[in-house]
Write an enzyme that holds these catalytic residues in place. Structure first.
Site: not given
Length: 553
Positions: A81, A194, A196, A241, A403
């Site tokens: 990166c 990336h 990984e 969640d 939200d």
């Protein structure tokens, strides 16, 4: 196990890179001072965030000349990166800060007129030597694989220029722009993506570099796939969640318009829905082909010392087996620890990054910050969680979770807020609405519309919007397509569609009828009604480009 050295200057999620290196059979040792570099054989320079900040850190730490000497010695060097970007002469991101100058070219920002910036997601890294008859590629790269990118600046690809100097180049395309995804010459290998965080495809490139296996042949089948499979895929994100249930266990749950307690059946009477263990479920979704996994901590573990937060352990354990991006939301704010110590939001985020998170998601605090931003005449304070975290880690590390809920009006003039004309009028026949922002899990509304919020947080440095919809949450009736197009028109940063997915067709609808950058599912996956892989296969069968899951290396 054989060893590789990492330069220990970098901010961000280095834990996942260490886990990936361990996975392919190597141990990590740390370079903690410039003098350490003289004894290093294999060196990896990771990096996230701002080009100028990273190069300034390397310079002030006395690392630039030892890095140049390591490269000149012919010993293996890999940049990831910003580690790749550091090899170039300079970057538009900070024109006054020079790079190492190993590669005679300059980095430019992506053009945001026609696409979202940052470029976030799974894209190609195709060796420029490959054509329809086959060819060779370098360090395990495959034209049929996808790799995870997250950046705003890139090195534009000019055909044949670097190749004349002996560089091997692999490219990716974002919109109309072709850029360098990976590059190699002699002992040098660097990736803009990336590895990984790129699943098995990324682990394969890491192993090839560490083993010194630079070149390998490409199958004819892979070379034929190159053209038709090139470009950014449609991202499918699995969201969990997480909260403690009534007996203290950490569980994955799912709400109905944000209510997570059972309403019927044996557990009727208010028990928290328990849909599984977070670490196990994250691994399951990774193995099904999820492009990202998001943990939303919906209780924030208020009575727990910060260093002992259960989510830190969840991230540490998840990052050992899940090699795609991990986002954590909930509790990313200035806070007071149980011993009375004031902890800035940046320090909270840093703990999550060090434990394995790639991005943090900010919710209610973003609404309050936006209100303050407008009250101050659109002047940035420099003190908000969004600003401090994005300055330290880059805007790609900060997601704002929104939200909103619909508020209907008879005509646009009835409100000061930005309205849409909806195809879905309410019971009173009103066919205009605006989207009101909420805080505290949807329990409290604010005098702020969704466009005001997303434009404010974009100005503060947020890199992505996680766009929920209270009206759609738990409905399994599909995404709010009108809301998504409304928000996409308001900002340049990527938007993740969330709330309402109940079947694969809903993902087709959102990618076909909006310009969303990604789509998120939760309950339909948790309940076992569909797998992530089934959603992806459904999309692929209908002509959408998706990342295929690759088996273990």
């Amino acid at each position: 196990m054989p060893t590789v050295h990492l330069l220990d200057y970098v901010a961000g999620n280095v834990r996942s890179l260490v886990n990936a290196i361990n996975k392919v059979g190597y141990e990590v040792e740390w370079v903690r001072s410039p003098s350490d570099l003289k004894d290093v054989e294999k060196l990896i320079l990771p990096g996230v965030g701002h080009f100028g900040h990273c190069l300034s850190q390397l310079s002030s730490g006395g690392y630039l000349q030892p890095i140049r000497e390591h490269i000149a010695s012919g010993k293996p060097f890999m940049g990831i990166c910003v580690g790749l970007q550091s090899l170039f002469e300079s970057s538009e991101e900070d024109p006054n800060i020079p790079g190492l100058g190993t590669i005679p070219a300059r980095l430019r920002k992506f053009d945001a007129k026609t696409k979202s910036v940052p470029h976030i997601g799974w894209n190609s890294a195709t060796d420029t030597r490959i054509d329809s008859t086959g060819g060779q590629t370098f360090y395990g790269l495959s034209p049929s694989s996808k790799y995870y990118y997250v950046h705003s600046y890139a090195a534009p690809y000019e055909p044949g220029i670097l190749e004349k100097d002996g560089w091997l180049v692999a490219t990716a395309s974002y919109g109309e722009e072709k850029f360098i995804g990976a590059i190699a010459r002699d002992n040098i290998f660097a990736t803009q993506f990336h590895p990984e965080k790129s699943g098995q495809a990324g682990l394969r490139t890491l192993r090839a570099f560490l083993d010194g296996a630079q070149l390998h042949s490409v199958t004819l089948e892979d070379s034929i796939l190159t053209g038709e499979k090139n470009g950014l895929t449609r991202r499918i994100i699995a969201c969990l969640d997480v909260r403690t249930n009534d007996v203290g266990d950490l569980v994955v749950t799912k709400g109905d318009q944000y209510d997570v307690r059972e309403k019927d059946g044996a557990d009727a009477g208010g028990q928290v829905r328990n849909l599984g263990k977070p670490v196990d479920m994250a691994k399951k979704y990774y193995e099904q082909g999820a492009d990202e996994v998001t943990f939303l901590n919906i209780t924030s573990f208020r009575n727990c010392p910060l260093a002992d937060l259960p989510m830190l352990e969840i991230l540490r354990r998840t990052s050992e087996t899940v090699f795609v991006p991990l986002t954590i939301g909930g509790g990313i704010r200035d806070t007071v620890d149980t011993d009375g110590t004031h902890i800035p939001a940046l320090d909270v985020a840093s703990m999550y990054f060090k434990s394995g998170a790639d991005k943090v998601s900010i919710g209610s605090d973003a609404v309050v910050a936006a209100e303050d931003y407008y009250a101050a005449g659109k002047v940035l304070s420099g003190k908000t969680a969004i600003e401090t975290i994005s300055k330290a880690y880059g805007n790609q590390a900060v997601v704002v979770s929104v939200d909103p809920k619909r508020v209907y009006v008879s005509q646009p003039e009835d409100t000061k807020h930005r309205t849409i004309e909806t195809k879905f009028p309410n019971a009173a026949g009103q066919n205009f609405c605006w989207y009101q922002c909420t805080i505290k899990g949807g329990r409290e509304t604010r005098d702020l519309d969704v466009c005001q919020l997303v434009q404010a947080v974009e100005a503060m440095g947020a890199g992505e919007i996680l766009l929920n919809c209270i009206d759609k949450d738990g409905s399994n009736s599909g995404f709010d397509l009108e809301l998504i197009n409304h928000v996409k028109a308001a900002v340049k940063i990527p938007v993740i569609a969330s709330s309402g997915a109940g079947m694969p067709k809903h993902f087709e609808e959102v990618f076909d009828q909006t310009t969303t950058d990604a789509a998120l599912g939760a309950g339909m996956f948790h309940r076992g009604e569909y797998t992530v892989g089934e959603v992806k296969q459904y999309l692929e069968d209908r002509g959408f480009l998706v990342r295929r899951f690759e088996p273990d290396v």
